[in-house]
Write a protein that holds these residues in place. Structure first.
Motif, short mmCIF file in Angstrom:
data_model
loop_
_atom_site.label_atom_id
_atom_site.label_comp_id
_atom_site.label_asym_id
_atom_site.label_seq_id
_atom_site.Cartn_x
_atom_site.Cartn_y
_atom_site.Cartn_z
N MET A 120 -1.91 12.42 -25.92
CA MET A 120 -1.56 11.54 -24.81
C MET A 120 -2.85 11.06 -24.15
O MET A 120 -3.73 11.83 -23.80
CB MET A 120 -0.71 12.33 -23.82
N ARG A 121 -2.94 9.80 -23.94
CA ARG A 121 -4.14 9.19 -23.37
C ARG A 121 -3.95 8.97 -21.88
O ARG A 121 -2.97 8.37 -21.45
CB ARG A 121 -4.38 7.86 -24.07
N GLU A 122 -4.93 9.46 -21.08
CA GLU A 122 -4.83 9.31 -19.63
C GLU A 122 -5.38 7.97 -19.19
O GLU A 122 -6.38 7.51 -19.71
CB GLU A 122 -5.60 10.43 -18.93
N LYS A 123 -4.73 7.39 -18.21
CA LYS A 123 -5.20 6.13 -17.66
C LYS A 123 -6.17 6.43 -16.52
O LYS A 123 -5.94 7.35 -15.73
CB LYS A 123 -4.04 5.31 -17.11
N PRO A 124 -7.27 5.70 -16.44
CA PRO A 124 -8.21 5.95 -15.33
C PRO A 124 -7.59 5.53 -14.00
O PRO A 124 -6.79 4.60 -13.93
CB PRO A 124 -9.42 5.07 -15.68
N LEU A 125 -7.96 6.26 -12.98
CA LEU A 125 -7.47 5.97 -11.64
C LEU A 125 -8.21 4.77 -11.09
O LEU A 125 -9.44 4.75 -11.04
CB LEU A 125 -7.66 7.18 -10.73
N TYR A 126 -7.48 3.76 -10.66
CA TYR A 126 -8.09 2.55 -10.09
C TYR A 126 -7.91 2.60 -8.58
O TYR A 126 -6.79 2.66 -8.08
CB TYR A 126 -7.43 1.30 -10.66
N ILE A 127 -9.01 2.59 -7.86
CA ILE A 127 -8.97 2.58 -6.39
C ILE A 127 -9.54 1.24 -5.92
O ILE A 127 -10.74 1.01 -6.04
CB ILE A 127 -9.78 3.75 -5.80
N PRO A 128 -8.69 0.38 -5.40
CA PRO A 128 -9.20 -0.92 -4.95
C PRO A 128 -10.01 -0.79 -3.68
O PRO A 128 -9.73 0.06 -2.83
CB PRO A 128 -7.93 -1.74 -4.72
N GLN A 129 -11.03 -1.61 -3.54
CA GLN A 129 -11.85 -1.60 -2.33
C GLN A 129 -11.60 -2.88 -1.54
O GLN A 129 -11.24 -3.91 -2.10
CB GLN A 129 -13.32 -1.51 -2.68
N GLY A 130 -11.82 -2.80 -0.27
CA GLY A 130 -11.72 -3.98 0.58
C GLY A 130 -10.31 -4.34 0.98
O GLY A 130 -10.05 -5.48 1.36
N LEU A 131 -9.35 -3.39 0.89
CA LEU A 131 -7.99 -3.69 1.34
C LEU A 131 -7.96 -3.75 2.85
O LEU A 131 -8.51 -2.90 3.54
CB LEU A 131 -7.02 -2.62 0.86
N LYS A 132 -7.32 -4.75 3.37
CA LYS A 132 -7.20 -4.91 4.82
C LYS A 132 -5.83 -4.41 5.25
O LYS A 132 -4.80 -4.96 4.86
CB LYS A 132 -7.37 -6.38 5.22
N LEU A 133 -5.81 -3.36 6.06
CA LEU A 133 -4.55 -2.81 6.54
C LEU A 133 -4.15 -3.39 7.88
O LEU A 133 -3.06 -3.11 8.38
CB LEU A 133 -4.66 -1.28 6.64
N ARG A 134 -5.01 -4.18 8.47
CA ARG A 134 -4.72 -4.76 9.79
C ARG A 134 -5.24 -6.19 9.83
O ARG A 134 -6.09 -6.59 9.04
CB ARG A 134 -5.38 -3.93 10.88
N LYS A 135 -4.71 -6.93 10.75
CA LYS A 135 -5.13 -8.32 10.91
C LYS A 135 -6.48 -8.35 11.61
O LYS A 135 -6.70 -7.65 12.60
CB LYS A 135 -4.09 -9.08 11.73
N GLU A 136 -7.40 -9.14 11.08
CA GLU A 136 -8.74 -9.20 11.64
C GLU A 136 -9.06 -10.60 12.15
O GLU A 136 -8.61 -11.60 11.58
CB GLU A 136 -9.77 -8.80 10.58
N ILE A 137 -9.85 -10.66 13.21
CA ILE A 137 -10.29 -11.94 13.77
C ILE A 137 -11.32 -12.56 12.84
O ILE A 137 -11.25 -13.73 12.51
CB ILE A 137 -10.85 -11.73 15.19
N PHE A 138 -12.30 -11.78 12.44
CA PHE A 138 -13.20 -12.13 11.36
C PHE A 138 -13.49 -10.85 10.59
O PHE A 138 -13.05 -9.78 10.98
CB PHE A 138 -14.48 -12.84 11.86
N ASN A 139 -14.16 -10.96 9.47
CA ASN A 139 -14.32 -9.84 8.55
C ASN A 139 -14.93 -8.61 9.25
O ASN A 139 -16.06 -8.63 9.69
CB ASN A 139 -15.21 -10.27 7.38
N GLY A 140 -14.15 -7.53 9.35
CA GLY A 140 -14.62 -6.29 9.94
C GLY A 140 -14.42 -6.18 11.44
O GLY A 140 -14.81 -5.20 12.05
#
Length: 108
Positions: free
Chosen positions: A1-21
């Motif tokens: 059985m071949r394991e799939k690598p874990l993909y962790i996305p970066q830069g997900l925005k969980l809240r609304k932002e006025i400008f980046n960050g």
């Protein structure tokens, strides 16, 4: 059985932002800093009557608050990093070394 690598996305925005960050929470903190700086600045103005210094101090306070509260790609701001450093310093245990001679040789 071949394991799939874990993909962790970066830069997900969980809240609304006025400008980046910079979101609503940072805006509220900036408004608080602006109010406190405004009171101190008004006091400084009534003492010195210098309009140029008053304006520069107010601009430095607001822009400094925005710069220090804006989060980077890892969602950490300068204020967060300072908090981490302070917490680290207070949580570190300090052990003082005391030298004691445990055994004494008899006869030389």
């Amino acid at each position: 059985m071949r394991e799939k690598p874990l993909y962790i996305p970066q830069g997900l925005k969980l809240r609304k932002e006025i400008f980046n960050g910079y979101g609503k929470e940072e805006l509220m903190k900036t408004i608080l800093v602006t109010l406190v700086a405004g009171l101190l600045d008004a006091l400084q103005f009534f003492i010195t009557r210098n309009t140029a210094v008053t304006i520069v101090l107010m601009l430095v306070a607001v822009s400094g608050a925005v710069l220090m509260l804006t989060k980077d790609n890892s969602s950490i701001s300068v204020v967060d990093q300072m908090g981490f450093l302070i917490n680290y310093q207070f949580r570190q245990k300090k052990y003082k070394y005391v030298y004691r001679m445990e055994r004494r040789r008899h006869g030389g």
